[in-house]
Motif scaffolding. Structure first.
Motif, PDB file in Angstrom:
ATOM      1  N   ALA A  12       1.002  -1.155   0.114  1.00 41.57           N
ATOM      2  CA  ALA A  12      -0.206   0.013   0.200  1.00 41.57           C
ATOM      3  C   ALA A  12       0.826   1.251   0.118  1.00 41.57           C
ATOM      4  O   ALA A  12       0.734   2.219  -0.648  1.00 41.57           O
ATOM      5  N   PHE A  13       1.842   1.274   0.990  1.00 41.46           N
ATOM      6  CA  PHE A  13       2.669   2.463   0.931  1.00 41.46           C
ATOM      7  C   PHE A  13       3.444   2.763  -0.574  1.00 41.46           C
ATOM      8  O   PHE A  13       3.495   3.726  -1.073  1.00 41.46           O
ATOM      9  N   ALA A  14       3.788   1.514  -1.051  1.00 45.43           N
ATOM     10  CA  ALA A  14       4.456   1.551  -2.472  1.00 45.43           C
ATOM     11  C   ALA A  14       3.531   2.139  -3.602  1.00 45.43           C
ATOM     12  O   ALA A  14       3.837   2.963  -4.180  1.00 45.43           O
ATOM     13  N   ARG A  15       2.194   1.771  -3.276  1.00 44.66           N
ATOM     14  CA  ARG A  15       1.287   2.168  -4.253  1.00 44.66           C
ATOM     15  C   ARG A  15       1.046   3.451  -4.066  1.00 44.66           C
ATOM     16  O   ARG A  15       0.741   4.509  -5.149  1.00 44.66           O
ATOM     17  N   GLY A  16       0.831   3.982  -3.090  1.00 44.37           N
ATOM     18  CA  GLY A  16       0.562   5.423  -2.371  1.00 44.37           C
ATOM     19  C   GLY A  16       1.587   6.473  -2.795  1.00 44.37           C
ATOM     20  O   GLY A  16       1.662   7.574  -3.514  1.00 44.37           O
ATOM     21  N   LEU A  17       3.145   5.930  -2.990  1.00 49.12           N
ATOM     22  CA  LEU A  17       3.909   6.864  -3.537  1.00 49.12           C
ATOM     23  C   LEU A  17       3.805   6.813  -4.968  1.00 49.12           C
ATOM     24  O   LEU A  17       4.324   7.759  -5.483  1.00 49.12           O
ATOM     25  N   VAL A  18       3.785   5.822  -5.798  1.00 54.31           N
ATOM     26  CA  VAL A  18       3.585   5.963  -7.115  1.00 54.31           C
ATOM     27  C   VAL A  18       2.368   6.722  -7.605  1.00 54.31           C
ATOM     28  O   VAL A  18       2.416   7.735  -8.439  1.00 54.31           O
ATOM     29  N   ILE A  19       1.326   6.533  -6.797  1.00 53.23           N
ATOM     30  CA  ILE A  19       0.203   7.633  -7.196  1.00 53.23           C
ATOM     31  C   ILE A  19       0.463   8.930  -7.011  1.00 53.23           C
ATOM     32  O   ILE A  19       0.301   9.799  -7.759  1.00 53.23           O
ATOM     33  N   VAL A  20       1.306   9.334  -5.933  1.00 50.42           N
ATOM     34  CA  VAL A  20       1.503  10.882  -5.689  1.00 50.42           C
ATOM     35  C   VAL A  20       2.415  11.362  -6.887  1.00 50.42           C
ATOM     36  O   VAL A  20       2.197  12.090  -7.235  1.00 50.42           O
ATOM     37  N   VAL A  41       2.009   9.290   3.279  1.00 51.21           N
ATOM     38  CA  VAL A  41       3.303   9.069   3.540  1.00 51.21           C
ATOM     39  C   VAL A  41       4.076   9.453   1.992  1.00 51.21           C
ATOM     40  O   VAL A  41       4.894  10.081   2.117  1.00 51.21           O
ATOM     41  N   GLY A  42       3.079   8.813   1.135  1.00 55.14           N
ATOM     42  CA  GLY A  42       3.746   9.263  -0.227  1.00 55.14           C
ATOM     43  C   GLY A  42       3.870  10.599  -0.562  1.00 55.14           C
ATOM     44  O   GLY A  42       4.869  11.250  -0.985  1.00 55.14           O
ATOM     45  N   ALA A  43       3.011  11.606   0.052  1.00 57.18           N
ATOM     46  CA  ALA A  43       3.187  13.005  -0.039  1.00 57.18           C
ATOM     47  C   ALA A  43       4.187  13.694   0.464  1.00 57.18           C
ATOM     48  O   ALA A  43       4.953  14.341   0.154  1.00 57.18           O
ATOM     49  N   VAL A  44       4.654  13.037   1.576  1.00 57.91           N
ATOM     50  CA  VAL A  44       5.723  13.469   2.650  1.00 57.91           C
ATOM     51  C   VAL A  44       6.896  13.243   1.823  1.00 57.91           C
ATOM     52  O   VAL A  44       7.624  13.966   1.588  1.00 57.91           O
ATOM     53  N   LEU A  45       7.039  11.973   1.201  1.00 60.71           N
ATOM     54  CA  LEU A  45       8.391  11.709   0.472  1.00 60.71           C
ATOM     55  C   LEU A  45       8.565  12.488  -0.757  1.00 60.71           C
ATOM     56  O   LEU A  45       9.439  12.712  -1.174  1.00 60.71           O
ATOM     57  N   CYS A  46       7.451  12.970  -1.380  1.00 64.11           N
ATOM     58  CA  CYS A  46       7.293  13.767  -2.754  1.00 64.11           C
ATOM     59  C   CYS A  46       7.234  15.047  -2.366  1.00 64.11           C
ATOM     60  O   CYS A  46       7.207  15.898  -3.351  1.00 64.11           O
ATOM     61  N   ARG A  47       7.156  15.559  -1.118  1.00 60.54           N
ATOM     62  CA  ARG A  47       7.213  17.051  -0.622  1.00 60.54           C
ATOM     63  C   ARG A  47       6.184  17.675  -1.175  1.00 60.54           C
ATOM     64  O   ARG A  47       5.942  18.763  -1.401  1.00 60.54           O
ATOM     65  N   VAL A  48       4.806  16.883  -1.138  1.00 60.02           N
ATOM     66  CA  VAL A  48       3.644  17.696  -1.430  1.00 60.02           C
ATOM     67  C   VAL A  48       2.912  17.991  -0.279  1.00 60.02           C
ATOM     68  O   VAL A  48       2.855  17.162   0.941  1.00 60.02           O
ATOM     69  N   PRO A  49       2.390  19.197  -0.068  1.00 56.91           N
ATOM     70  CA  PRO A  49       1.866  19.403   1.101  1.00 56.91           C
ATOM     71  C   PRO A  49       0.450  18.657   1.472  1.00 56.91           C
ATOM     72  O   PRO A  49      -0.249  18.307   0.694  1.00 56.91           O
ATOM     73  N   ILE A  50       0.290  18.577   2.797  1.00 52.89           N
ATOM     74  CA  ILE A  50      -0.594  17.928   3.340  1.00 52.89           C
ATOM     75  C   ILE A  50      -1.614  18.566   4.144  1.00 52.89           C
ATOM     76  O   ILE A  50      -1.356  19.366   4.934  1.00 52.89           O
ATOM     77  N   VAL A  51      -2.965  18.412   4.045  1.00 56.08           N
ATOM     78  CA  VAL A  51      -3.962  19.044   4.733  1.00 56.08           C
ATOM     79  C   VAL A  51      -4.644  17.893   5.491  1.00 56.08           C
ATOM     80  O   VAL A  51      -5.193  16.774   4.869  1.00 56.08           O
ATOM     81  N   LEU A  52      -4.842  17.929   7.034  1.00 56.82           N
ATOM     82  CA  LEU A  52      -5.530  16.918   7.742  1.00 56.82           C
ATOM     83  C   LEU A  52      -6.939  17.276   7.908  1.00 56.82           C
ATOM     84  O   LEU A  52      -7.365  18.370   8.154  1.00 56.82           O
TER      85      LEU A  52
END
Length: 297
Positions: A12-20, A41-52
């Protein structure tokens, strides 16, 4: 099973990273469920801002995991334990918002085959239902079945529906109108039609507030971080609801709490005003503003 879960989580984390990486979104919105962890987590690794976005008074595990790296947090309650928070309320489904802005109790009752001249009690507890609430209502119907001033629409839930119906109480023809149903897919009508609700205290408390519906809240005791109790106490602080602990709920306690509300229309009216006053009908727009601000940087 544990090994399989770890493998699935890694996938799932791998797919999340690929999607982002593939979509390169301007912002990733994390709703807090476990399914949102991968793209978070994918957003964090790709430096995409996150809103919770947090529905409850106490934040869930995923939102707490990501809170240090989130650009902002759109929260439903003041005092929620997330940084850089903006209180937006919990976004409502379109049909709930339409009901809140244009209530039509008479039309809702007609659609649900409920009487216009009785006090209506709505009982519901999620798709699975609540055995504790169901048994308390069973006793209530058995004791109050003779009352011709009441109607109860009881959403039993899928888990115990067949067992419950095998011995469901049956009021006399000239007594209470009792409608036990497995599932309610027209909640906006039930909220609009009811005078009092008996329910749990998840994120749906915002639907109760939007409807201005006086409520008896029975928080789920096994909810993570006891967040339903926190939700219930926050709503009760507005003056619009009563909180009963799960282990304290039985038919006698339920009848006592209901009787104090049914016997005092002025009290119910004040509770309704309090609930509407605490509602955030425009929560979707408020949350969208937080997301757009994060996307703009």
């Amino acid at each position: 099973a544990n090994i399989s879960a770890v493998v699935d989580l890694a996938r799932a984390f791998a797919r999340g990273l690929v999607i982002v990486r593939k979509r390169r979104p301007a912002v990733v919105v994390v709703l807090g469920g476990y399914a949102s962890a991968a793209c978070g987590v994918g957003a964090v690794l790709c430096r995409v801002p996150i809103v919770l976005l947090e529905q409850n008074k106490k934040a869930g595990a995923v939102n707490r995991l990501l809170r240090r790296v989130a650009r902002a947090s759109a929260v439903s309650f003041a005092g929620t334990d997330l940084p850089r928070s903006v209180v937006t309320g919990n976004p409502l489904r379109p049909e709930i918002r339409a009901m809140a802005e244009h209530p039509d109790p008479a039309g809702a009752r007609a659609a649900l085959d409920l009487p216009q001249d009785r006090t209506v009690i709505g009982v519901f507890a999620g798709s699975l239902g609540s055995r504790r609430i169901n048994e308390a209502v069973r006793g209530l119907v058995e004791e109050w079945g003779h009352r011709s001033d009441l109607a109860v629409r009881h959403v039993i839930g899928s888990r115990d529906f067949h067992d419950y119906m095998a011995s469901a109480p049956q009021p006399p023809d000239d007594g209470m109108i009792y409608q036990p149903v497995r599932y309610e897919d027209r909640m906006h009508l039930l909220l609009d039609a009811s005078d009092v609700a008996v329910t749990r205290a998840g994120g749906s408390v915002f639907e109760l507030m939007a409807a201005g519906l006086p409520s008896i809240l029975v928080p789920l005791p096994i909810a993570t971080r006891d967040h339903q109790m926190a939700n219930a106490l926050a709503v009760a602080a507005t003056g619009g609801s009563v909180v009963v602990r799960d282990e304290e709920l039985d038919s006698k306690r339920l009848m006592g709490e209901l009787e104090s509300l049914l016997a005092d229309p002025h009290k119910r009216a004040n509770m309704s005003v309090a609930m509407r006053g605490a509602a955030s009908v425009d929560a979707a727009e408020r949350a969208a503003e937080v997301v757009e601000a994060a996307a703009r940087g």
